[in-house]
Design a protein around this motif. Structure first.
Motif, short mmCIF file in Angstrom:
data_model
loop_
_atom_site.label_atom_id
_atom_site.label_comp_id
_atom_site.label_asym_id
_atom_site.label_seq_id
_atom_site.Cartn_x
_atom_site.Cartn_y
_atom_site.Cartn_z
N UNK A 140 14.98 19.81 21.95
CA UNK A 140 16.30 19.57 22.54
C UNK A 140 17.14 20.83 22.52
N UNK A 141 18.28 20.77 23.20
CA UNK A 141 19.21 21.90 23.20
C UNK A 141 19.70 22.23 21.79
N UNK A 142 19.69 21.24 20.90
CA UNK A 142 20.09 21.47 19.52
C UNK A 142 19.18 22.48 18.83
N UNK A 143 17.99 22.71 19.39
CA UNK A 143 17.00 23.58 18.77
C UNK A 143 16.85 24.93 19.47
N UNK A 144 17.53 25.11 20.59
CA UNK A 144 17.17 26.20 21.49
C UNK A 144 17.34 27.58 20.87
N UNK A 145 18.36 27.78 20.04
CA UNK A 145 18.61 29.12 19.50
C UNK A 145 17.50 29.55 18.56
N UNK A 146 17.13 28.70 17.61
CA UNK A 146 16.10 29.14 16.65
C UNK A 146 14.72 29.19 17.30
N UNK A 147 14.45 28.28 18.23
CA UNK A 147 13.15 28.33 18.93
C UNK A 147 13.05 29.62 19.74
N UNK A 148 14.14 30.01 20.38
CA UNK A 148 14.15 31.24 21.16
C UNK A 148 14.03 32.48 20.26
N UNK A 149 14.48 32.38 19.00
CA UNK A 149 14.40 33.51 18.07
C UNK A 149 12.96 33.83 17.67
N UNK A 150 12.05 32.89 17.81
CA UNK A 150 10.67 33.09 17.34
C UNK A 150 10.03 34.28 18.04
N UNK A 151 9.24 35.04 17.30
CA UNK A 151 8.62 36.25 17.85
C UNK A 151 7.18 36.03 18.31
N UNK A 152 6.54 34.93 17.87
CA UNK A 152 5.14 34.71 18.22
C UNK A 152 4.92 33.62 19.24
N UNK A 153 5.59 32.47 19.07
CA UNK A 153 5.46 31.35 20.01
C UNK A 153 6.68 30.47 19.91
N UNK A 154 7.13 29.98 21.09
CA UNK A 154 8.25 29.05 21.18
C UNK A 154 7.68 27.73 21.70
N UNK A 155 7.57 26.73 20.83
CA UNK A 155 7.01 25.44 21.21
C UNK A 155 8.14 24.49 21.62
N UNK A 166 23.14 22.17 10.89
CA UNK A 166 21.98 22.72 11.58
C UNK A 166 21.88 22.20 13.02
N UNK A 167 22.64 22.84 13.90
CA UNK A 167 22.80 22.38 15.27
C UNK A 167 23.00 23.60 16.16
N UNK A 168 22.16 23.79 17.16
CA UNK A 168 22.15 24.93 18.08
C UNK A 168 22.22 26.23 17.26
N UNK A 169 23.32 26.98 17.36
CA UNK A 169 23.41 28.24 16.62
C UNK A 169 23.41 28.01 15.10
N UNK A 170 23.84 26.82 14.68
CA UNK A 170 23.82 26.50 13.26
C UNK A 170 22.43 26.51 12.67
N UNK A 171 21.43 26.17 13.47
CA UNK A 171 20.05 26.22 12.94
C UNK A 171 19.62 27.66 12.67
N UNK A 172 20.03 28.56 13.54
CA UNK A 172 19.74 29.99 13.26
C UNK A 172 20.40 30.40 11.95
N UNK A 195 6.85 35.49 27.87
CA UNK A 195 5.47 35.05 28.02
C UNK A 195 4.92 34.29 26.83
N UNK A 196 5.78 33.87 25.89
CA UNK A 196 5.30 33.21 24.67
C UNK A 196 5.79 31.77 24.53
N UNK A 197 6.32 31.20 25.59
CA UNK A 197 6.76 29.81 25.54
C UNK A 197 5.57 28.88 25.75
N UNK A 198 5.55 27.81 24.95
CA UNK A 198 4.50 26.79 25.02
C UNK A 198 5.20 25.46 25.25
N UNK A 199 5.16 24.96 26.49
CA UNK A 199 5.84 23.72 26.85
C UNK A 199 4.82 22.58 26.85
N UNK A 200 5.17 21.48 26.17
CA UNK A 200 4.25 20.35 26.08
C UNK A 200 5.02 19.05 26.31
#
Length: 428
Positions: A341-356, A303-309, A375-380
């Motif tokens: 982290x970059x390890x999460x970017x693929x699945x976070x980007x796949x989200x349709x409602x919010x990308x935290x 479960x790493x970058x594309x592996x998480x998808x 317009x759905x990215x939430x950076x904290x």
């Protein structure tokens, strides 16, 4: 056979250490209220737990749109979170490995070369020299043999030996695995899953009890000696579950270790995905479960970058074979994804409602977060000990993306256009 255990979803949050540090947040504005009777049925994020800017309102709006208040009667929406430095502060793999090394609980492998197909001869020699020889399966003397603990910690942390030689070599898909991540679960070969769970729980108790900012020493390596559940993420997960979401953890840590922690936010083992050791005769092996059209092996995919998808598509949406590597239609994608982290970017980007995105200054994740294409990215900022503003810009247009061969490239939007370099705008 795998370490998966089928359990029912816990109905409430279990206890966890309270967050005592100051958080890098400013008061957030409330989400726009729904109509009175509907609003009364909408699970709400706590107004007493601070988020940066209007992030709470953005997340609440997504919950209202996709959850029980939406009036939608189809399949339950899905939220997925990375674990280390997303739901908790610091790293549970490091914490567990450190505890095991300090207590002589790591079994000696039959051969160091068996622990990873990419381990170099230099690493094999360094580990053999530092750790000596002995009966396979017996504990390594890492509590007293500083050199042995040091070699393991250095390879885990830098993919190099203490002398600076590369510890891993060969070919692998750099968007599907990283050898030093896969190596840690392979070191647990020979243990019973229940034994590793017990070690992880001891490390959990120790790190939750330690004061914020504590450090520990393993060999001569100093590393964080505490972990905390983030109050914001506990509350978010509680609210999501109350609003009808299925909530999953998708971690690049050992699945067995992640399961020892995820109950602290009300997520059971069935909803916890991680690096999955194969089990033979009741004991963990160096084998690692595959995903999609990649067969079981030794960590060729984790479960790493594309592996998480792939793991989300396969385990949650039941999409099999090569199709599990592809982005799916909106009905078969998560509503919310959270990572740091970059390890999460693929699945976070796949989200349709919010990308935290929790800001740890990781190039590709922050390039996409600040570009905010949909317009759905939430950076904290991190909720404990946040990083200051990154000097310079994120190199999105030139080397923010990691190619499958490990080389850098530009970060691109779905239409192929290049994301311009970005300033770090949301930080501690």
């Amino acid at each position: 056979m795998t370490t998966r255990k089928r359990r029912t979803l816990a109905l409430g949050l279990t206890g966890a250490a309270a967050l005592t540090a100051l958080t890098a947040t400013v008061p957030a504005t409330a989400a726009a209220p729904a109509a009175g009777p509907v609003r009364a049925r909408c699970p709400q994020l706590s107004p007493d737990i601070p988020w940066y800017g209007d992030n709470r309102a953005k997340l609440q709006r997504m919950i209202d749109e996709r959850g029980t208040c939406s009036g939608h009667h189809g399949p339950r929406p899905v939220a997925a979170f990375d674990w280390d430095n997303t739901v908790v502060k610091n790293d549970i793999s490091d914490a567990t490995l450190a505890w095991m090394l300090r207590h002589d609980k790591l079994p000696r492998p039959t051969s160091w070369r068996d622990t990873s197909p990419w381990l170099t001869e230099a690493a094999d020699r360094a580990l053999t020299r530092a750790c000596g020889t002995g009966a396979p399966g017996r504990p390594l003397p890492t509590a007293t043999r500083t050199a042995c603990a040091d070699e393991i910690m250095e390879i885990r942390g830098t993919a190099r030996t203490m002398s600076g030689a590369p510890a891993f070599a060969g070919d692998w898909n750099h968007r599907r695995t990283v050898p030093e991540y896969a190596w840690v679960p392979e070191l647990f070969a020979g243990l019973k899953p229940a034994t590793l769970t017990a070690y992880a729980r001891k490390a959990r108790a120790e790190n939750l009890a330690a004061p914020i900012g504590a450090q520990q020493t393993v060999g001569t390596h100093k590393l964080a000696g505490y972990i905390r559940y983030y109050d914001q993420q506990k509350d978010l997960i509680r609210t999501l579950r109350a609003a009808g979401f299925d909530v999953y953890i998708v971690s690049a840590s050992s699945e067995t270790i992640a399961e020892a922690w995820s109950g602290g936010v009300g997520v059971d083992a069935r909803h916890t995905l991680g690096i999955r050791n194969l089990v033979r005769h009741g004991r963990l092996t160096t084998g690692i479960a595959g995903c999609g059209d990649v067969k079981d092996g030794h960590g060729e995919v984790i479960p790493y970058i594309d592996g998480k998808r792939c793991w989300i598509n396969q385990e949650i949406f039941k999409i099999k074979g090569a199709e599990a590597w592809r982005q799916q239609d909106p009905a078969h994608r998560i509503a919310l994804g959270g990572g740091d982290a970059n390890t999460d970017v693929t699945f976070v980007d796949d989200a349709t409602g919010a990308h935290l995105a929790i800001n740890r200054n990781k190039d590709e994740l922050m390039c996409r977060g600040y570009d905010n294409a949909d317009g759905r990215w939430v950076v904290n900022p991190m909720f404990i000990d946040p990083l200051p503003r990154k000097s310079g810009r994120y190199p999105c247009a030139t080397k923010g993306y990691t190619n499958t061969d490990g080389g850098p490239g530009p970060v691109r939007r779905p239409d192929g256009t290049v994301v311009p370099d970005q300033r770090d705008r949301i930080h501690g």
